[in-house]
Design an enzyme around this catalytic site. Structure first.
Site, PDB file in Angstrom:
ATOM      1  N   MET A 267      68.942  28.795 -50.222  1.00 18.45           N
ATOM      2  CA  MET A 267      68.630  27.934 -51.374  1.00 18.45           C
ATOM      3  C   MET A 267      69.831  27.929 -52.329  1.00 18.45           C
ATOM      4  O   MET A 267      69.683  27.657 -53.521  1.00 18.45           O
ATOM      5  CB  MET A 267      67.368  28.429 -52.080  1.00 18.45           C
ATOM      6  CG  MET A 267      66.136  28.374 -51.175  1.00 18.45           C
ATOM      7  SD  MET A 267      64.582  28.189 -52.062  1.00 18.45           S
ATOM      8  CE  MET A 267      64.572  29.639 -53.081  1.00 18.45           C
TER       9      MET A 267
ATOM     10  N   HIS B 239      75.613  34.700 -53.097  1.00 19.04           N
ATOM     11  CA  HIS B 239      76.168  36.006 -53.458  1.00 19.04           C
ATOM     12  C   HIS B 239      76.529  36.689 -52.151  1.00 19.04           C
ATOM     13  O   HIS B 239      76.364  36.102 -51.058  1.00 19.04           O
ATOM     14  CB  HIS B 239      75.166  36.804 -54.301  1.00 19.04           C
ATOM     15  CG  HIS B 239      73.792  36.884 -53.696  1.00 19.04           C
ATOM     16  ND1 HIS B 239      73.532  37.537 -52.513  1.00 19.04           N
ATOM     17  CD2 HIS B 239      72.607  36.351 -54.087  1.00 19.04           C
ATOM     18  CE1 HIS B 239      72.257  37.434 -52.220  1.00 19.04           C
ATOM     19  NE2 HIS B 239      71.664  36.699 -53.144  1.00 19.04           N
TER      20      HIS B 239
ATOM     21  N   HIS C 205      74.222  36.347 -49.101  1.00 21.32           N
ATOM     22  CA  HIS C 205      74.333  35.109 -48.299  1.00 21.32           C
ATOM     23  C   HIS C 205      75.602  35.147 -47.450  1.00 21.32           C
ATOM     24  O   HIS C 205      75.597  34.738 -46.286  1.00 21.32           O
ATOM     25  CB  HIS C 205      74.411  33.879 -49.206  1.00 21.32           C
ATOM     26  CG  HIS C 205      73.207  33.659 -50.057  1.00 21.32           C
ATOM     27  ND1 HIS C 205      73.187  33.913 -51.399  1.00 21.32           N
ATOM     28  CD2 HIS C 205      71.973  33.194 -49.740  1.00 21.32           C
ATOM     29  CE1 HIS C 205      71.998  33.623 -51.888  1.00 21.32           C
ATOM     30  NE2 HIS C 205      71.236  33.189 -50.906  1.00 21.32           N
TER      31      HIS C 205
ATOM     32  N   GLY D  96      67.786  37.636 -44.458  1.00 17.64           N
ATOM     33  CA  GLY D  96      68.120  38.935 -45.043  1.00 17.64           C
ATOM     34  C   GLY D  96      66.934  39.892 -45.018  1.00 17.64           C
ATOM     35  O   GLY D  96      65.784  39.478 -45.217  1.00 17.64           O
TER      36      GLY D  96
ATOM     37  N   LYS E 174      66.294  41.909 -47.272  1.00 13.85           N
ATOM     38  CA  LYS E 174      65.718  42.031 -48.618  1.00 13.85           C
ATOM     39  C   LYS E 174      64.383  41.279 -48.692  1.00 13.85           C
ATOM     40  O   LYS E 174      63.450  41.720 -49.334  1.00 13.85           O
ATOM     41  CB  LYS E 174      66.668  41.508 -49.692  1.00 13.85           C
ATOM     42  CG  LYS E 174      66.128  41.834 -51.087  1.00 13.85           C
ATOM     43  CD  LYS E 174      67.092  41.526 -52.159  1.00 13.85           C
ATOM     44  CE  LYS E 174      67.027  40.101 -52.611  1.00 13.85           C
ATOM     45  NZ  LYS E 174      65.731  39.716 -53.222  1.00 13.85           N
TER      46      LYS E 174
ATOM     47  N   GLN F 171      59.253  37.852 -45.535  1.00 15.10           N
ATOM     48  CA  GLN F 171      59.644  36.516 -45.058  1.00 15.10           C
ATOM     49  C   GLN F 171      60.163  36.597 -43.621  1.00 15.10           C
ATOM     50  O   GLN F 171      59.821  35.764 -42.773  1.00 15.10           O
ATOM     51  CB  GLN F 171      60.724  35.956 -45.990  1.00 15.10           C
ATOM     52  CG  GLN F 171      61.398  34.709 -45.476  1.00 15.10           C
ATOM     53  CD  GLN F 171      62.319  34.060 -46.499  1.00 15.10           C
ATOM     54  OE1 GLN F 171      61.849  33.373 -47.383  1.00 15.10           O
ATOM     55  NE2 GLN F 171      63.627  34.251 -46.376  1.00 15.10           N
TER      56      GLN F 171
ATOM     57  N   SER G 227      70.708  39.510 -55.444  1.00  7.89           N
ATOM     58  CA  SER G 227      69.726  38.437 -55.536  1.00  7.89           C
ATOM     59  C   SER G 227      70.265  37.393 -56.501  1.00  7.89           C
ATOM     60  O   SER G 227      70.922  37.742 -57.489  1.00  7.89           O
ATOM     61  CB  SER G 227      68.403  38.999 -56.084  1.00  7.89           C
ATOM     62  OG  SER G 227      67.586  37.951 -56.547  1.00  7.89           O
ATOM     63  N   SER G 228      69.956  36.132 -56.229  1.00  8.63           N
ATOM     64  CA  SER G 228      70.371  35.072 -57.157  1.00  8.63           C
ATOM     65  C   SER G 228      69.731  35.307 -58.521  1.00  8.63           C
ATOM     66  O   SER G 228      70.263  34.891 -59.547  1.00  8.63           O
ATOM     67  CB  SER G 228      69.947  33.710 -56.622  1.00  8.63           C
ATOM     68  OG  SER G 228      70.396  33.571 -55.302  1.00  8.63           O
ATOM     69  N   ARG G 229      68.577  35.978 -58.530  1.00  5.65           N
ATOM     70  CA  ARG G 229      67.854  36.178 -59.792  1.00  5.65           C
ATOM     71  C   ARG G 229      68.475  37.284 -60.647  1.00  5.65           C
ATOM     72  O   ARG G 229      68.124  37.415 -61.824  1.00  5.65           O
ATOM     73  CB  ARG G 229      66.389  36.491 -59.512  1.00  5.65           C
ATOM     74  CG  ARG G 229      65.666  35.304 -58.881  1.00  5.65           C
ATOM     75  CD  ARG G 229      64.207  35.573 -58.602  1.00  5.65           C
ATOM     76  NE  ARG G 229      63.515  34.358 -58.206  1.00  5.65           N
ATOM     77  CZ  ARG G 229      63.323  33.971 -56.946  1.00  5.65           C
ATOM     78  NH1 ARG G 229      63.756  34.724 -55.951  1.00  5.65           N
ATOM     79  NH2 ARG G 229      62.698  32.854 -56.676  1.00  5.65           N
TER      80      ARG G 229
HETATM   81  O1  PAF Z   1      65.250  33.029 -48.336  1.00  6.60           O
HETATM   82  C1  PAF Z   1      65.433  31.884 -48.810  1.00  6.60           C
HETATM   83  O2  PAF Z   1      66.445  31.622 -49.475  1.00  6.60           O
HETATM   84  C2  PAF Z   1      64.388  30.801 -48.584  1.00  6.60           C
HETATM   85  O3  PAF Z   1      63.108  31.319 -48.595  1.00  6.60           O
HETATM   86  C3  PAF Z   1      64.647  29.993 -47.290  1.00  6.60           C
HETATM   87  C4  PAF Z   1      64.500  30.874 -46.060  1.00  6.60           C
HETATM   88  C5  PAF Z   1      66.024  29.369 -47.327  1.00  6.60           C
HETATM   89  C6  PAF Z   1      63.607  28.866 -47.177  1.00  6.60           C
HETATM   90  O4  PAF Z   1      63.705  27.977 -48.242  1.00  6.60           O
END
Ligand code: PAF
Length: 293
Positions: free
Chosen positions: A30, A34, A37, A151, A153, A157, A189-191
């Site tokens: 998304m 950082h 990614h 990831g 983290k 997911q 984390s982006s956050r």
């Molecule tokens: O982990 C993420 O950044 C998002 O959940 C993903 C896998 C790109 C789906 O939008």
């Protein structure tokens, strides 16, 4: 590096690589890149002949009131970083390309996996994972990658996506890459961009607590309670109230109480200032804590 916006452009760019059986790696993101990614992109670059990064802030995985509008976005910076990692194609569609007018389909994994931890209705709720699996299924269909990188983290997911891919017969390997941490231990984390200095200091309790729990496990702890207590101590000292703190089987996310040899996921989420942070470790546990075998 090609930057493409439409499905048609992407399919066109991938048709020859698919025809010639080029090994294609996909890094779904998304944006707001950082080191975490970049480590996914490096893993893909090491392992695949063609690397595709998708860059799409997926609206369907944000709950109403979550920070969709203010989610960090800097496409120019992201593209420069992706190019620096040797990415071949960035697919950065707009929302109407992914969810055209009349879009009415969802991909959903059973709530034994998606209704717990982050998916618990008391937290982000299962609609979060419905949004994730729907968009990732679409990415798998459009890119048709040989390998897709996620990831550790976002451990839940990764478990959910791995099952979705297997259940729906996607011919893709789901590769989970270790969490990248700053030097002080904070999971990237982006956050983290939302944290001021004091909040960042408090946020360190998450990784410190998980490390303490890992030491408990290495020291021969036999119950999940002992591991969770080690995390709780650090959170309490820092004044951080967990949204959840749980021990679950690392593969099927069932709750764990006794440590019986299967890997255990210790997962924590907490709001620190404006940032909702998650972190986890997977601990190896002793199949024979009493040493009787
Ligand atoms: O982990 C993420 O950044 C998002 O959940 C993903 C896998 C790109 C789906 O939008």
């Amino acid at each position: 590096m090609k930057v493409l916006r439409t499905k048609a452009e992407l399919r066109d760019a991938l048709s020859e690589p698919h025809r010639s059986r080029t090994r294609v790696g996909l890094v779904p993101t998304m944006g707001a890149f950082h080191e975490g990614h970049l480590s996914l992109m490096r893993a893909a670059r090491d392992d695949c002949e063609l690397v595709v990064v998708s860059l799409f802030v997926n609206p369907t995985q944000f709950a109403p009131g979550e920070e969709l509008a203010s989610y960090p976005r800097d496409e120019a910076r992201d593209l420069a970083l992706a190019e620096g990692e040797g990415v071949d194609v960035v697919w950065a569609p707009g929302p109407e390309e992914v969810y055209p007018e009349g879009f009415a389909t969802a991909v959903e994994v059973d709530d034994a996996l998606t209704g717990v931890l982050c998916g618990d209705p008391a937290h982000r709720g299962p609609s979060h994972f419905r949004g994730v699996t729907t968009v990732v299924a679409k990415l798998f269909n459009v890119v048709r990658p040989d390998v897709a990188y996620f990831g550790q983290k976002d451990a839940q997911q990764a478990v959910v996506i791995r099952l979705m891919a297997a259940d729906l017969d996607f011919e893709v390997e789901v590769e989970v890459v270790p969490t990248v941490r700053d030097a002080d231990g904070l999971a990237m984390s982006s956050r983290n961009a939302y944290l001021d200095d004091g909040e960042r200091e408090r946020a360190l309790a998450l990784s410190r607590g998980l490390r303490a729990a890992q030491r408990e496990a290495e020291g021969g702890a036999t119950s999940a309670t002992a591991l969770l207590a080690a995390v709780e101590r650090e959170l309490r000292t820092a004044g951080v109230e967990p949204e959840y703190l749980e021990a679950r089987d690392a593969e099927d996310l069932t709750p764990v109480s006794e440590l019986s040899g299967r890997p255990v996921l210790l997962a924590v989420a907490a709001q620190v200032g404006r940032a909702r942070l998650i972190d986890n470790v997977v601990v190896a546990t002793n199949p024979d804590p009493g040493g009787t075998a």
